[in-house]
Write an enzyme that holds these catalytic residues in place. Structure first.
Site, PDB file in Angstrom:
ATOM      1  N   ARG A 134       9.645  15.498  -3.525  1.00  0.00           N
ATOM      2  CA  ARG A 134      10.100  16.695  -4.522  1.00  0.00           C
ATOM      3  C   ARG A 134      10.531  17.966  -3.294  1.00  0.00           C
ATOM      4  O   ARG A 134       9.844  17.881  -2.277  1.00  0.00           O
ATOM      5  CB  ARG A 134       9.012  17.210  -5.030  1.00  0.00           C
ATOM      6  CG  ARG A 134       8.505  16.429  -6.176  1.00  0.00           C
ATOM      7  CD  ARG A 134       7.711  17.396  -7.119  1.00  0.00           C
ATOM      8  NE  ARG A 134       6.110  17.271  -7.042  1.00  0.00           N
ATOM      9  CZ  ARG A 134       5.390  17.990  -7.286  1.00  0.00           C
ATOM     10  NH1 ARG A 134       5.615  19.054  -8.256  1.00  0.00           N
ATOM     11  NH2 ARG A 134       4.035  17.935  -7.114  1.00  0.00           N
ATOM     12  N   ASP A 159      -5.567  12.084  -5.624  1.00  0.00           N
ATOM     13  CA  ASP A 159      -6.059  12.980  -6.509  1.00  0.00           C
ATOM     14  C   ASP A 159      -7.568  13.122  -6.103  1.00  0.00           C
ATOM     15  O   ASP A 159      -8.154  14.006  -6.494  1.00  0.00           O
ATOM     16  CB  ASP A 159      -5.720  12.698  -7.961  1.00  0.00           C
ATOM     17  CG  ASP A 159      -4.418  12.594  -8.176  1.00  0.00           C
ATOM     18  OD1 ASP A 159      -3.730  13.675  -7.812  1.00  0.00           O
ATOM     19  OD2 ASP A 159      -3.892  11.645  -8.684  1.00  0.00           O
ATOM     20  N   GLY A 210       5.170   7.421   5.280  1.00  0.00           N
ATOM     21  CA  GLY A 210       5.680   5.924   6.005  1.00  0.00           C
ATOM     22  C   GLY A 210       5.130   5.976   7.463  1.00  0.00           C
ATOM     23  O   GLY A 210       4.297   5.123   7.981  1.00  0.00           O
ATOM     24  N   MET A 217      -1.333  11.946   1.948  1.00  0.00           N
ATOM     25  CA  MET A 217      -0.894  11.233   1.172  1.00  0.00           C
ATOM     26  C   MET A 217      -0.793   9.782   1.850  1.00  0.00           C
ATOM     27  O   MET A 217      -1.481   8.686   1.519  1.00  0.00           O
ATOM     28  CB  MET A 217       0.606  11.226   0.717  1.00  0.00           C
ATOM     29  CG  MET A 217       1.176  10.412  -0.134  1.00  0.00           C
ATOM     30  SD  MET A 217       0.302  10.169  -1.777  1.00  0.00           S
ATOM     31  CE  MET A 217      -0.753   8.725  -1.986  1.00  0.00           C
ATOM     32  N   ASP A 272      12.541  -0.043   6.433  1.00  0.00           N
ATOM     33  CA  ASP A 272      13.024   1.283   6.064  1.00  0.00           C
ATOM     34  C   ASP A 272      14.679   1.298   6.180  1.00  0.00           C
ATOM     35  O   ASP A 272      15.095   0.338   7.005  1.00  0.00           O
ATOM     36  CB  ASP A 272      12.622   2.554   6.929  1.00  0.00           C
ATOM     37  CG  ASP A 272      12.590   3.732   5.932  1.00  0.00           C
ATOM     38  OD1 ASP A 272      13.417   3.894   5.003  1.00  0.00           O
ATOM     39  OD2 ASP A 272      11.619   4.628   5.920  1.00  0.00           O
ATOM     40  N   GLY A 275       9.763   7.070   6.852  1.00  0.00           N
ATOM     41  CA  GLY A 275       9.628   8.502   6.144  1.00  0.00           C
ATOM     42  C   GLY A 275       8.344   9.198   6.648  1.00  0.00           C
ATOM     43  O   GLY A 275       7.570   8.724   7.448  1.00  0.00           O
ATOM     44  N   ARG A 292      -8.597  15.116  -3.283  1.00  0.00           N
ATOM     45  CA  ARG A 292      -8.500  16.305  -3.363  1.00  0.00           C
ATOM     46  C   ARG A 292      -9.477  16.814  -4.057  1.00  0.00           C
ATOM     47  O   ARG A 292     -10.258  18.032  -3.924  1.00  0.00           O
ATOM     48  CB  ARG A 292      -6.991  16.773  -3.988  1.00  0.00           C
ATOM     49  CG  ARG A 292      -5.905  16.618  -3.183  1.00  0.00           C
ATOM     50  CD  ARG A 292      -4.787  16.451  -4.197  1.00  0.00           C
ATOM     51  NE  ARG A 292      -3.509  16.786  -3.174  1.00  0.00           N
ATOM     52  CZ  ARG A 292      -2.268  16.377  -3.522  1.00  0.00           C
ATOM     53  NH1 ARG A 292      -2.034  15.771  -4.551  1.00  0.00           N
ATOM     54  NH2 ARG A 292      -1.287  16.624  -2.815  1.00  0.00           N
ATOM     55  N   HIS A 313      -0.852  10.380 -12.370  1.00  0.00           N
ATOM     56  CA  HIS A 313      -0.965  11.194 -11.221  1.00  0.00           C
ATOM     57  C   HIS A 313       0.411  12.191 -11.480  1.00  0.00           C
ATOM     58  O   HIS A 313       1.359  11.804 -10.641  1.00  0.00           O
ATOM     59  CB  HIS A 313      -0.603  10.107  -9.996  1.00  0.00           C
ATOM     60  CG  HIS A 313       0.043  10.846  -8.736  1.00  0.00           C
ATOM     61  ND1 HIS A 313      -1.056  11.388  -8.127  1.00  0.00           N
ATOM     62  CD2 HIS A 313       1.039  10.911  -7.982  1.00  0.00           C
ATOM     63  CE1 HIS A 313      -0.755  12.021  -7.157  1.00  0.00           C
ATOM     64  NE2 HIS A 313       0.543  11.539  -6.814  1.00  0.00           N
ATOM     65  N   VAL A 338       3.220   3.853  -4.113  1.00  0.00           N
ATOM     66  CA  VAL A 338       2.847   5.423  -3.905  1.00  0.00           C
ATOM     67  C   VAL A 338       4.006   5.987  -4.326  1.00  0.00           C
ATOM     68  O   VAL A 338       4.033   7.279  -4.953  1.00  0.00           O
ATOM     69  CB  VAL A 338       2.696   5.419  -2.431  1.00  0.00           C
ATOM     70  CG1 VAL A 338       2.709   6.928  -1.931  1.00  0.00           C
ATOM     71  CG2 VAL A 338       1.685   4.887  -2.146  1.00  0.00           C
ATOM     72  N   THR A 339       5.385   5.310  -4.506  1.00  0.00           N
ATOM     73  CA  THR A 339       6.590   6.159  -4.871  1.00  0.00           C
ATOM     74  C   THR A 339       6.496   6.741  -6.124  1.00  0.00           C
ATOM     75  O   THR A 339       6.078   6.299  -7.308  1.00  0.00           O
ATOM     76  CB  THR A 339       7.785   5.074  -4.861  1.00  0.00           C
ATOM     77  OG1 THR A 339       7.899   4.492  -3.656  1.00  0.00           O
ATOM     78  CG2 THR A 339       9.080   5.783  -5.319  1.00  0.00           C
TER      79      THR A 339
HETATM   80  C1  LMR Z   1       1.274  14.598  -4.231  1.00  0.00           C
HETATM   81  O1  LMR Z   1       0.295  14.367  -5.151  1.00  0.00           O
HETATM   82  O2  LMR Z   1       1.147  15.170  -3.456  1.00  0.00           O
HETATM   83  C2  LMR Z   1       2.288  13.686  -4.375  1.00  0.00           C
HETATM   84  O3  LMR Z   1       2.596  12.973  -5.505  1.00  0.00           O
HETATM   85  C3  LMR Z   1       3.539  14.070  -3.891  1.00  0.00           C
HETATM   86  C4  LMR Z   1       4.087  15.269  -4.880  1.00  0.00           C
HETATM   87  O4  LMR Z   1       5.256  15.194  -5.188  1.00  0.00           O
HETATM   88  O5  LMR Z   1       3.512  16.081  -5.435  1.00  0.00           O
END
Ligand code: LMR
Length: 322
Positions: A89, A158, A14, A234, A35, A11, A161, A184, A125-126
């Protein structure tokens, strides 16, 4: 040497994650890729990279196959699973909207991998991480192999960022890692900028940076306009995190990381992103969150009940599906 398996390796996250691990795992390691679509191609592609001394293995799954025997076989002898499988998403969705699909995926994958390698460390991570880690814990309990020190929710993006955004605002002052605790997703993400050395931006600007960290995932989802969510950043966060786990389990070091983990009764929420020390058995030590400002304290207060609800949702899903 160490054996790492990326579950969901073909993915968006991945593939980049597999490349980063391939380049940085210790010489002599094994990188296994699983996968339901595309694993053989990614494995063939990666295995042409020279001079990294990492053996590439793969198993090709099939959509809809539960407790996949191909994964069970590949998962034997694995030390660290990095689970990135699941759907991302689309604009307008929250991470919680992914629960319906991803809850079943994480449950099945953890059951299969845990049975094959009961002593492995799981890095999840999912999304939604606040709930999927709780589901993974229940799956491992069902197998009778749950170890609170070997299950880690990856919330490090996080931290990346927060670090990037504050460093951009305070140039040339730069820090290596901003502590980020909580969960998260949105308001559960709590950066602790007041723990940083040096002067902070004025409150109004700092509040904006905090908010930006909380909604940064959505910023990427919007910018990708229907083509998924963060994959490159990510993957970078996932690879850095997995490599810290490897550093710990191989005895090469005792790194401090922030991760969404079982708090072992040390916090009012059963799972929470906190500072931990990694070592040979996964988590060696849970550290206190440390001093927080008044505004950070009120963010934490807001986050706790939401995280508890996310955990309860995951646990009740696991109870009815195990
Ligand atoms: C993120 O923080 O970017 C990931 O968790 C993906 C998302 O859907 O925000």
């Amino acid at each position: 040497m160490v054996s790492v398996c990326v579950v969901g390796a073909a993915g968006g996250i991945g593939q980049s994650l597999a490349l980063l691990l391939m380049r940085q795992l210790p010489y002599g390691s094994t990188l296994s890729l699983y996968d339901v679509v595309g694993a053989p191609g990614v494995a063939a592609d990666l295995s042409h990279i020279d001079n990294c001394g990492v053996e590439v293995k793969f198993a090709a799954g099939k959509i809809g196959v539960k407790r996949d025997p191909a994964l069970a076989e590949l998962a034997k002898g694995v030390d660290v699973f990095v689970v990135v499988a699941g759907v991302p998403r689309k604009p307008g969705m929250t991470r919680d909207d992914l629960f319906k699909v991803n809850a079943g995926i994480i449950l099945d994958l953890v059951l299969t991998c845990g049975q094959a390698s009961p002593k492995a460390v799981f890095c999840v991570v999912t999304n939604p991480v606040n709930s999927t880690v709780a589901i993974a814990a229940q799956a491992l309990k069902k197998l009778g192999i749950y170890d609170k020190n070997r299950l880690l929710g990856v919330s490090l993006l996080d931290g990346l960022r927060a670090t990037r955004f504050i460093n951009d605002a305070r140039r040339p002052l730069a820090v290596a890692q901003v502590p980020v605790v909580g969960g998260h997703s949105d308001v559960t993400i709590v950066p602790l900028f007041h723990q940083l050395p040096g002067p902070l931006p004025p409150k109004e600007q700092l509040d904006k940076i905090t908010k930006r960290v909380q909604v940064a995932g959505t910023e990427v989802v919007k910018a990708k306009a229907g083509r998924g969510s963060a994959t490159l950043s990510m993957a970078e966060a996932g690879a850095r995190f997995a490599l810290k786990v490897v550093e710990g389990i191989t005895g090469a070091g005792s790194p401090l990381v922030y991760a969404y983990v079982d708090t072992d009764g040390k916090h009012e929420s059963p799972f929470f992103a906190i500072p931990i020390i990694l070592g040979k058995n996964g988590i060696e030590k849970r550290l206190p969150i440390g001093p927080v400002s008044e505004s950070e304290a009120s963010l934490l207060k807001e986050a706790v009940p939401i995280i508890k609800k996310n955990i309860e949702l995951g646990e009740s899903f696991a109870r009815s599906n195990l």
